[in-house]
Design a protein around this motif. Structure first.
Motif, PDB file in Angstrom:
ATOM      1  N   LYS A  95      -3.589  -6.526  -7.739  1.00 57.54           N
ATOM      2  CA  LYS A  95      -3.243  -5.501  -8.730  1.00 57.54           C
ATOM      3  C   LYS A  95      -2.470  -4.326  -8.147  1.00 57.54           C
ATOM      4  CE  LYS A  95      -7.759  -3.153  -8.346  1.00 57.54           C
ATOM      5  NZ  LYS A  95      -8.290  -4.041  -7.273  1.00 57.54           N
ATOM      6  N   LEU A  96      -2.477  -4.170  -6.827  1.00 54.99           N
ATOM      7  CA  LEU A  96      -1.771  -3.046  -6.212  1.00 54.99           C
ATOM      8  C   LEU A  96      -0.269  -3.113  -6.480  1.00 54.99           C
ATOM      9  CD1 LEU A  96      -2.049  -0.515  -4.469  1.00 54.99           C
ATOM     10  CD2 LEU A  96      -1.727  -1.940  -2.452  1.00 54.99           C
ATOM     11  N   PHE A  97       0.276  -4.336  -6.634  1.00 57.50           N
ATOM     12  CA  PHE A  97       1.709  -4.470  -6.903  1.00 57.50           C
ATOM     13  C   PHE A  97       2.080  -3.777  -8.217  1.00 57.50           C
ATOM     14  CE2 PHE A  97       1.169  -7.809  -3.800  1.00 57.50           C
ATOM     15  CZ  PHE A  97       2.359  -7.783  -3.090  1.00 57.50           C
ATOM     16  N   LEU A  98       1.289  -4.041  -9.260  1.00 57.46           N
ATOM     17  CA  LEU A  98       1.557  -3.385 -10.544  1.00 57.46           C
ATOM     18  C   LEU A  98       1.168  -1.915 -10.500  1.00 57.46           C
ATOM     19  CD1 LEU A  98       0.660  -5.974 -13.335  1.00 57.46           C
ATOM     20  CD2 LEU A  98       2.897  -5.304 -12.448  1.00 57.46           C
ATOM     21  N   ALA A  99       0.190  -1.569  -9.663  1.00 56.54           N
ATOM     22  CA  ALA A  99      -0.189  -0.158  -9.512  1.00 56.54           C
ATOM     23  C   ALA A  99       1.005   0.648  -8.994  1.00 56.54           C
ATOM     24  CB  ALA A  99      -1.375  -0.029  -8.565  1.00 56.54           C
TER      25      ALA A  99
ATOM     26  N   ALA B 232      13.502  -1.724  -8.188  1.00 58.84           N
ATOM     27  CA  ALA B 232      12.253  -1.810  -7.423  1.00 58.84           C
ATOM     28  C   ALA B 232      11.097  -2.236  -8.329  1.00 58.84           C
ATOM     29  CB  ALA B 232      11.949  -0.474  -6.760  1.00 58.84           C
ATOM     30  N   SER B 233      11.009  -1.627  -9.513  1.00 61.20           N
ATOM     31  CA  SER B 233       9.935  -1.978 -10.449  1.00 61.20           C
ATOM     32  C   SER B 233      10.063  -3.415 -10.921  1.00 61.20           C
ATOM     33  CB  SER B 233       9.958  -1.031 -11.657  1.00 61.20           C
ATOM     34  OG  SER B 233       9.714   0.293 -11.260  1.00 61.20           O
ATOM     35  N   ARG B 234      11.296  -3.843 -11.164  1.00 58.51           N
ATOM     36  CA  ARG B 234      11.539  -5.220 -11.606  1.00 58.51           C
ATOM     37  C   ARG B 234      11.115  -6.220 -10.539  1.00 58.51           C
ATOM     38  NH1 ARG B 234      16.500  -4.595 -12.748  1.00 58.51           N
ATOM     39  NH2 ARG B 234      17.507  -5.602 -10.980  1.00 58.51           N
ATOM     40  N   VAL B 235      11.464  -5.929  -9.290  1.00 59.63           N
ATOM     41  CA  VAL B 235      11.120  -6.833  -8.183  1.00 59.63           C
ATOM     42  C   VAL B 235       9.606  -6.893  -7.973  1.00 59.63           C
ATOM     43  CG1 VAL B 235      11.273  -7.145  -5.676  1.00 59.63           C
ATOM     44  CG2 VAL B 235      13.324  -6.600  -6.995  1.00 59.63           C
ATOM     45  N   LEU B 236       8.953  -5.735  -8.015  1.00 61.47           N
ATOM     46  CA  LEU B 236       7.502  -5.691  -7.819  1.00 61.47           C
ATOM     47  C   LEU B 236       6.763  -6.426  -8.928  1.00 61.47           C
ATOM     48  CD1 LEU B 236       7.007  -2.017  -6.598  1.00 61.47           C
ATOM     49  CD2 LEU B 236       6.461  -4.078  -5.305  1.00 61.47           C
ATOM     50  N   THR B 237       7.229  -6.270 -10.174  1.00 63.79           N
ATOM     51  CA  THR B 237       6.585  -6.948 -11.300  1.00 63.79           C
ATOM     52  C   THR B 237       6.730  -8.457 -11.166  1.00 63.79           C
ATOM     53  OG1 THR B 237       7.068  -5.061 -12.751  1.00 63.79           O
ATOM     54  CG2 THR B 237       6.502  -7.143 -13.804  1.00 63.79           C
ATOM     55  N   LEU B 238       7.931  -8.922 -10.847  1.00 60.10           N
ATOM     56  CA  LEU B 238       8.151 -10.358 -10.674  1.00 60.10           C
ATOM     57  C   LEU B 238       7.359 -10.898  -9.484  1.00 60.10           C
ATOM     58  CD1 LEU B 238      12.012 -10.570 -11.339  1.00 60.10           C
ATOM     59  CD2 LEU B 238      10.163 -11.349 -12.833  1.00 60.10           C
ATOM     60  N   THR B 239       7.298 -10.101  -8.412  1.00 54.87           N
ATOM     61  CA  THR B 239       6.540 -10.518  -7.222  1.00 54.87           C
ATOM     62  C   THR B 239       5.067 -10.684  -7.554  1.00 54.87           C
ATOM     63  OG1 THR B 239       8.087  -9.353  -5.763  1.00 54.87           O
ATOM     64  CG2 THR B 239       5.918  -9.897  -4.857  1.00 54.87           C
TER      65      THR B 239
END
Length: 278
Positions: free
Chosen positions: A72-76, A17-24
């Motif tokens: 920035k909410l994605f990385l948050a 999940a973290s990997r996908v959100l960071t790439l997104t």
């Protein structure tokens, strides 16, 4: 220091999940470039976003940092989940058993926060340079260097916001509740702002001055919306008799306030972790 960052990056990358959100997040940042292709031709009405000057130097620094900050909410979510997963998977306790001190643990999280903010800033800088050289009407060296302080404001804004998310992740322990608390806090600031400006100090700037010291408001003040700076918007305002007196500059008082909040968030994160029975 490299060891601490390496540990955190491995945790993030191994979590799907973290990997996908960071790439997104970084993919969506690159979509800012697609704004150059937005074009409508409806009879006599023609609309081409790039021709409105949004990619002109030095305005592009203001525009791109503002738009990028909205994502920035994605990385948050990644940062809050990063902390929540430490409790859920027991990796926090295991790290401490393996010899990592609580101070080193918080430092590793904060270094990851800074790395995300720095990576985002470099990404926006490179993308803005490319778009600027492709579409800007002004490419003189001194013009390009103007308003680069928006990149500093962007970096400080992301660092402060992510440090706040880190603190909430430690405080609440659950990512959903931490994000919910973030939403509630933003609503609280909005209510306080309304009361101060419209009820208590309706005829002065005291309300705005007080709000400048609230964390989310201070972060928001670092980069003011850029759209009303556009000449086409200004001309429309002039035609309808609306005078634009907004200050769009980056103020170092706001940077200092956000840096102080960043320090406090990291400090209280450490204090919470130090006192908490794991």
């Amino acid at each position: 220091m490299n060891r601490l960052i390496s540990i955190e990056l491995q945790k993030i990358w191994k979590n799907k999940a973290s990997r996908v959100l960071t790439l997104t997040y970084f993919i969506l940042l690159s979509f800012i470039a697609l704004m150059a292709s937005i074009k409508f031709d409806i009879g006599p009405f023609k609309f081409h976003l790039a021709e409105m000057g949004i990619f002109n130097f030095p305005f592009i620094w203001h525009f791109n940092t503002y738009v990028a900050a909205l994502l920035k909410l994605f990385l948050a979510i990644v940062i809050v989940s990063m902390m929540a997963n430490e409790y859920s998977y027991g990796t926090l306790k295991q790290n401490l058993i393996d010899g990592l001190s609580k101070k080193e643990f918080i430092l590793s999280k904060f270094l990851t926060v800074v790395l995300f903010a720095l990576g985002s800033t470099i990404f926006v800088f490179i993308m803005s340079l490319i778009l600027g050289f492709c579409f800007s009407s002004y490419t003189e060296f001194d013009v390009i260097l103007m308003d680069l302080d928006y990149l500093l404001a962007f970096f400080v804004k992301l660092t402060g916001f992510f440090a706040f998310c880190l603190f909430l992740g430690i405080l609440v322990k659950r990512s959903a509740f931490a994000l919910g608390f973030l939403l509630v806090w933003s609503i609280i600031e909005g209510i306080v702002k309304g009361v101060l400006i419209f009820k208590i100090f309706p005829d002065s700037s005291v309300g705005h001055s007080i709000m400048n010291f609230f964390p989310l408001e201070a972060m928001s003040n670092l980069i003011i919306e850029p759209f009303t700076r556009l000449s086409v918007i200004r001309s429309i305002g002039t035609q309808i008799g609306v005078e634009n007196t907004k200050d769009y500059g980056v103020h170092y008082t706001s940077i200092i306030i956000v840096l102080i909040w960043t320090f406090l968030f990291v400090y209280f994160s450490y204090k919470l972790l130090k006192k908490r029975d794991l």
